[in-house]
Enzyme design. Structure first.
Site, mmCIF file in Angstrom:
data_model
loop_
_atom_site.group_PDB
_atom_site.id
_atom_site.type_symbol
_atom_site.label_atom_id
_atom_site.label_comp_id
_atom_site.label_asym_id
_atom_site.label_seq_id
_atom_site.Cartn_x
_atom_site.Cartn_y
_atom_site.Cartn_z
ATOM 1 N N CYS A 19 0.700 -1.015 -0.089
ATOM 2 C CA CYS A 19 -0.033 0.011 -0.033
ATOM 3 C C CYS A 19 0.646 1.453 0.145
ATOM 4 C CB CYS A 19 -1.411 -0.091 0.878
ATOM 5 S SG CYS A 19 -2.550 0.681 0.952
ATOM 6 N N HIS A 50 -4.299 -4.594 -0.182
ATOM 7 C CA HIS A 50 -3.948 -5.958 1.446
ATOM 8 C C HIS A 50 -3.825 -6.967 1.535
ATOM 9 C CE1 HIS A 50 -3.180 -1.989 3.778
ATOM 10 N NE2 HIS A 50 -4.404 -1.491 2.762
ATOM 11 N N GLU A 74 -2.796 -8.940 3.616
ATOM 12 C CA GLU A 74 -2.675 -9.745 5.247
ATOM 13 C C GLU A 74 -4.221 -9.998 5.393
ATOM 14 O OE1 GLU A 74 -1.924 -6.769 4.019
ATOM 15 O OE2 GLU A 74 -3.066 -5.386 5.925
HETATM 16 N N1 LIG Z 1 -3.201 1.878 3.533
HETATM 17 C C1 LIG Z 1 -2.155 2.071 2.857
HETATM 18 O O1 LIG Z 1 -1.414 2.386 3.027
HETATM 19 C C2 LIG Z 1 -3.079 3.999 1.958
HETATM 20 C C3 LIG Z 1 -2.137 4.451 1.117
HETATM 21 C C4 LIG Z 1 -2.134 5.645 1.428
HETATM 22 N N2 LIG Z 1 -2.019 7.232 2.171
HETATM 23 C C5 LIG Z 1 -3.468 6.466 0.292
HETATM 24 O O2 LIG Z 1 -4.555 6.623 0.729
HETATM 25 O O3 LIG Z 1 -3.443 5.754 -0.511
#
Ligand SMILES: NC(=O)CC[C@H](N)C(=O)O
Length: 328
Positions: free
Chosen positions: A207, A291, A293
């Protein structure tokens, strides 16, 4: 939350709840999860976190889908007029703001907890070797660490500002760049850290970590209209051709067209064609925008952790062969 019924299950994914406020449709007055220790209302009140319920979250969702993400204000101060609250919302923005520094850990620490054995769903194909991983905490979800530990990794979690030189001194087999809040282009210090590490150690980004890798490799990120949030987004793995149902929570993305030669887009979000994963084999880099996980969400993408293990194993074997050859 668009799911109308909130509060009947809960799991913490960080050392504290960093939420400023929560808007739900119907607040469950009873908890129906044997592990639930308290009601959502009590949980929020104990932490002085604002919550509001009986809100038509479907109307809000339709508005956000139509007009894009909006800044909102929740207030219990009856003295503030609607116009004053609107002024507050107009005075704040998420773009260009470093939200990582407010959530990262303050000092390095080891992580040993694995996925609870009775919930382990993927214990196959576990090699015997334990790989040493440094995990940068940009707001890391605990289940990322639990999955790495379940795959046999010895993990040290470091703050978002931990110097790359200190990481390299620790001679890790791999570095994980974690998820985290806010605008990836607002944390140039983190991009610099990633730049100093990649090419020297296998890297896995999740992410925010994926976005920082994209920036470090010379790509660009952009703010999406309303991002991807939820546990039902289809992602195609371009290497296997498989479609995974994924857990998503992001508002920015890497612009695939900005990635330099040699960097491969490995996953695509089938809802909008956006970049959902990249790899740079020349520097042993892999990353995904969503994600793996889960927690919550589907487990389709848990294989990503195994691929990271295999990447570290490949590099370690190659370096041993090179060392042996250097003696001949
Ligand atoms: N879940 C995250 O790591 C989000 C990554 C980044 N802050 C976004 O909003 O795209």
């Amino acid at each position: 939350m668009t799911n109308p019924h909130i509060g009947n299950t809960d799991d913490q994914e960080s050392r504290q709840c960093f939420l400023a406020g929560l808007v739900v449709r119907s607040l469950s007055i009873s908890t129906s999860n044997w592990r639930c220790a308290e009601t959502l209302g009590d949980y929020l009140a104990e932490r002085n976190i604002m919550g509001i319920y009986d809100i038509d979250t479907r109307v809000i969702t339709r508005r956000l889908r139509q007009d894009g993400s909006l800044i909102g204000v929740l207030s219990t101060e009856r003295t503030k007029t609607d116009e004053e609250l609107l002024e507050m919302s107009r005075s704040w923005d998420i773009v260009g703001v470093d939200l990582i520094s407010g959530v990262s850990c303050k000092a390095p620490h080891d992580w040993v907890d694995k996925t609870n054995t009775e919930w382990e769903f993927n214990s196959s194909k576990r090699g015997g070797e334990a790989f040493r991983v440094i995990a940068y905490d940009f707001g890391i979800k605990h289940n990322i660490l639990k999955r790495l530990a379940s795959y046999g990794c010895k993990i040290t979690v470091v703050p978002s500002t931990w110097p790359a030189s200190e990481t390299l001194k620790m001679k890790p087999d791999g570095v994980l760049f974690s998820n985290g809040p806010g605008d990836p282009s607002a944390v140039p210090y983190a991009v610099e850290t990633v730049k100093e590490i990649i090419g020297k150690v296998p890297a896995f980004g999740i992410c925010m970590g994926h976005q920082l890798l994209g920036l470090a490799l010379g790509g660009k990120t952009f703010k999406m209209k309303f991002g991807h949030h939820g546990g039902n987004h289809p992602v195609r793995n371009l290497c296997s051709g498989h479609v995974e149902i994924s857990a998503q929570n992001h508002n920015y993305a890497v612009d695939s067209s900005s990635l330099p030669e040699g960097v491969e887009v490995t996953h695509v979000n089938l809802n909008d064609g956006s970049c959902a994963g990249l790899a740079y084999p020349a520097q042993n880099i892999m990353s995904i925008q969503y994600h793996p996980e889960a927690s919550p969400g589907p487990h389709d993408s848990d294989y990503a952790f195994r691929e990271f293990i295999q990447l570290m194993k490949k590099v370690k074997v190659n370096s041993r062969v090179m060392a042996a050859l250097s003696f001949i």
